[in-house]
Write a protein that holds these residues in place. Structure first.
Motif, PDB file in Angstrom:
ATOM      1  N   PRO A  10       0.825  -1.207   0.000  1.00 22.80           N
ATOM      2  CA  PRO A  10       0.000   0.000   0.000  1.00 22.80           C
ATOM      3  C   PRO A  10       0.856   1.253   0.000  1.00 22.80           C
ATOM      4  N   ALA A  11       0.224   2.370  -0.348  1.00 21.40           N
ATOM      5  CA  ALA A  11       0.956   3.641  -0.481  1.00 21.40           C
ATOM      6  C   ALA A  11       1.606   4.066   0.819  1.00 21.40           C
ATOM      7  N   SER A  12       1.034   3.633   1.971  1.00 22.55           N
ATOM      8  CA  SER A  12       1.574   4.047   3.267  1.00 22.55           C
ATOM      9  C   SER A  12       2.801   3.245   3.684  1.00 22.55           C
ATOM     10  N   THR A  13       3.114   2.209   2.903  1.00 26.51           N
ATOM     11  CA  THR A  13       4.265   1.366   3.235  1.00 26.51           C
ATOM     12  C   THR A  13       5.564   2.155   3.082  1.00 26.51           C
ATOM     13  N   ALA A  14       6.591   1.776   3.857  1.00 25.09           N
ATOM     14  CA  ALA A  14       7.902   2.423   3.748  1.00 25.09           C
ATOM     15  C   ALA A  14       8.377   2.367   2.300  1.00 25.09           C
ATOM     16  N   PRO A  15       9.026   3.439   1.811  1.00 27.90           N
ATOM     17  CA  PRO A  15       9.442   3.492   0.402  1.00 27.90           C
ATOM     18  C   PRO A  15      10.246   2.286  -0.053  1.00 27.90           C
ATOM     19  N   TYR A  16      11.172   1.808   0.788  1.00 28.48           N
ATOM     20  CA  TYR A  16      12.006   0.689   0.326  1.00 28.48           C
ATOM     21  C   TYR A  16      11.186  -0.583   0.152  1.00 28.48           C
ATOM     22  N   ARG A  17      10.160  -0.769   0.993  1.00 26.16           N
ATOM     23  CA  ARG A  17       9.312  -1.952   0.842  1.00 26.16           C
ATOM     24  C   ARG A  17       8.394  -1.819  -0.374  1.00 26.16           C
ATOM     25  N   ARG A  18       7.954  -0.613  -0.645  1.00 23.66           N
ATOM     26  CA  ARG A  18       7.103  -0.384  -1.820  1.00 23.66           C
ATOM     27  C   ARG A  18       7.884  -0.647  -3.106  1.00 23.66           C
ATOM     28  N   ALA A  20      10.566  -2.538  -3.330  1.00 26.90           N
ATOM     29  CA  ALA A  20      10.847  -3.976  -3.357  1.00 26.90           C
ATOM     30  C   ALA A  20       9.649  -4.736  -3.915  1.00 26.90           C
ATOM     31  N   ALA A  21       8.434  -4.310  -3.535  1.00 18.96           N
ATOM     32  CA  ALA A  21       7.225  -4.972  -4.031  1.00 18.96           C
ATOM     33  C   ALA A  21       7.098  -4.798  -5.548  1.00 18.96           C
ATOM     34  N   VAL A  41      21.793  -0.221  -7.037  1.00 14.00           N
ATOM     35  CA  VAL A  41      21.460   0.783  -6.020  1.00 14.00           C
ATOM     36  C   VAL A  41      21.344   2.162  -6.657  1.00 14.00           C
ATOM     37  N   ARG A  42      22.307   2.512  -7.511  1.00 14.26           N
ATOM     38  CA  ARG A  42      22.279   3.841  -8.141  1.00 14.26           C
ATOM     39  C   ARG A  42      21.072   3.984  -9.054  1.00 14.26           C
ATOM     40  N   ARG A  43      20.765   2.914  -9.813  1.00 14.39           N
ATOM     41  CA  ARG A  43      19.626   2.964 -10.735  1.00 14.39           C
ATOM     42  C   ARG A  43      18.307   3.107  -9.975  1.00 14.39           C
ATOM     43  N   ILE A  44      18.173   2.374  -8.868  1.00 11.52           N
ATOM     44  CA  ILE A  44      16.956   2.489  -8.058  1.00 11.52           C
ATOM     45  C   ILE A  44      16.819   3.900  -7.503  1.00 11.52           C
ATOM     46  N   VAL A  61      16.375  -6.403   1.183  1.00 16.38           N
ATOM     47  CA  VAL A  61      15.130  -7.133   1.443  1.00 16.38           C
ATOM     48  C   VAL A  61      14.957  -8.273   0.449  1.00 16.38           C
ATOM     49  N   LEU A  62      15.195  -7.982  -0.823  1.00 10.58           N
ATOM     50  CA  LEU A  62      15.019  -9.007  -1.853  1.00 10.58           C
ATOM     51  C   LEU A  62      16.051 -10.122  -1.716  1.00 10.58           C
ATOM     52  N   ARG A  63      17.261  -9.771  -1.285  1.00 15.68           N
ATOM     53  CA  ARG A  63      18.266 -10.807  -1.063  1.00 15.68           C
ATOM     54  C   ARG A  63      17.872 -11.706   0.102  1.00 15.68           C
TER      55      ARG A  63
END
Length: 299
Positions: A10-18, A20-21, A41-44, A61-63
């Motif tokens: 959801p939009a309220s999720t922390a940016p890194y988790r969003r 990652a999703a 990392v730079r591209r993200i 997180v994905l690792r």
């Protein structure tokens, strides 16, 4: 529900988790297939407009989920599904936080291997991705196993710096005068930072950062000409001059990692930073030349 079948964040999720999703969904759809590189990392950071630390957490997180894995010298790639590329790979590679083949990996673990892997990890993903946990995951060992070989991250960074500066031999064909030799030594250090853009930043992040011994030796040899023949400088002045030039090089190099994206955004290039480095180094040496002549005149 599998790792790749999780619902969108959801939009309220922390940016890194969003983020990652979103990447997880692209992998699940087949847009990014097994073995293919995922954004760095730079591209993200550029694509989603987040800080490099946030981007590094995305890949972490994905690792941890086993969706991706880091390949030294290549980057982060999509992991093969269970049974896809042999044992010990893909989302099934870890059980209860303990990597398979841990016993074999532990037997192969040495301080040198830890340092080499840490450098490869930082080269691929930047300084923000460097942590003892991420390094242990890359090596396939429990995090605590690293501490049997390196006391902690500060010690690891020191060893990484020593190894990075030791990769390149001393500059060849240096001029005979002290200024020319000091210029060559500074250019040599700049080339090392260029090869490892993360290096300058992690060096200043540790308590009481020091220049590696091999780099200090370069400066001392460069200044040996200023000590003789004839009236020369006292040892203390030579040390201060070498430290001043080395500090200048490292200070400019701190901009190499994060500054690259900003320079591209405004239409600049890395050549601009090279030109700024050369200009500043020349002016610094101009001032030191006056100082050296004045000190010699007082001898």
């Amino acid at each position: 529900m599998g790792v790749l079948e999780q619902p969108a964040a959801p939009a309220s999720t922390a940016p890194y988790r969003r983020i990652a999703a979103e990447l997880r969904a692209r992998i699940a759809s087949g847009e990014i297939g097994p073995g293919e590189k995922v954004p760095s990392v730079r591209r993200i950071a550029q694509e989603w407009g987040v800080a490099t630390a946030t981007a590094a957490k995305v890949l972490s997180v994905l690792r941890e989920e086993g969706v991706v894995r880091a390949v030294p010298g290549v980057g982060t790639v999509v992991a093969a599904p269970c049974g896809g590329s042999g044992p010990g790979e893909g989302p099934c590679a870890e059980r209860n936080g303990r990597p398979p083949r841990a016993a074999g990996a532990l037997r192969k673990l040495t301080p040198e291997r830890i340092v080499r892997t840490a450098i490869a990890l930082a080269d691929t993903h930047g300084a923000a991705a460097l942590s003892m946990r991420a390094l242990a995951a890359e090596l396939g060992v429990p995090t605590m196993a690293l501490y049997r070989h390196v006391p902690g991250k500060d010690d690891l960074v020191t060893r990484m710096a020593d190894a990075a500066f030791g990769e390149c031999g001393p500059p060849g064909d240096a001029p005979g005068d002290w200024r020319g030799r000091l210029y060559a030594a500074a250019r040599h250090q700049w080339a090392v930072y260029r090869r490892h853009p993360w290096l300058a930043r992690v060096m200043v992040s540790v308590p009481r950062p020091q220049l590696p011994a091999c780099a200090t030796g370069l400066m001392e040899r460069a200044m040996a000409q200023a000590q003789g023949p004839g009236p020369g400088l006292e040892a203390g002045a030579v040390v201060r001059i070498g430290a001043t030039v080395a500090g200048y090089v490292r200070g400019v190099a701190v901009n190499l990692e994060d500054g690259a994206a900003a320079r591209r955004a405004r239409g600049g290039t890395d050549a601009d930073l090279d030109a700024m480095f050369e200009f500043g180094l020349a002016r610094l040496l101009d001032g030191l030349s006056v100082y050296v002549e004045q000190r010699r005149g007082c001898s």
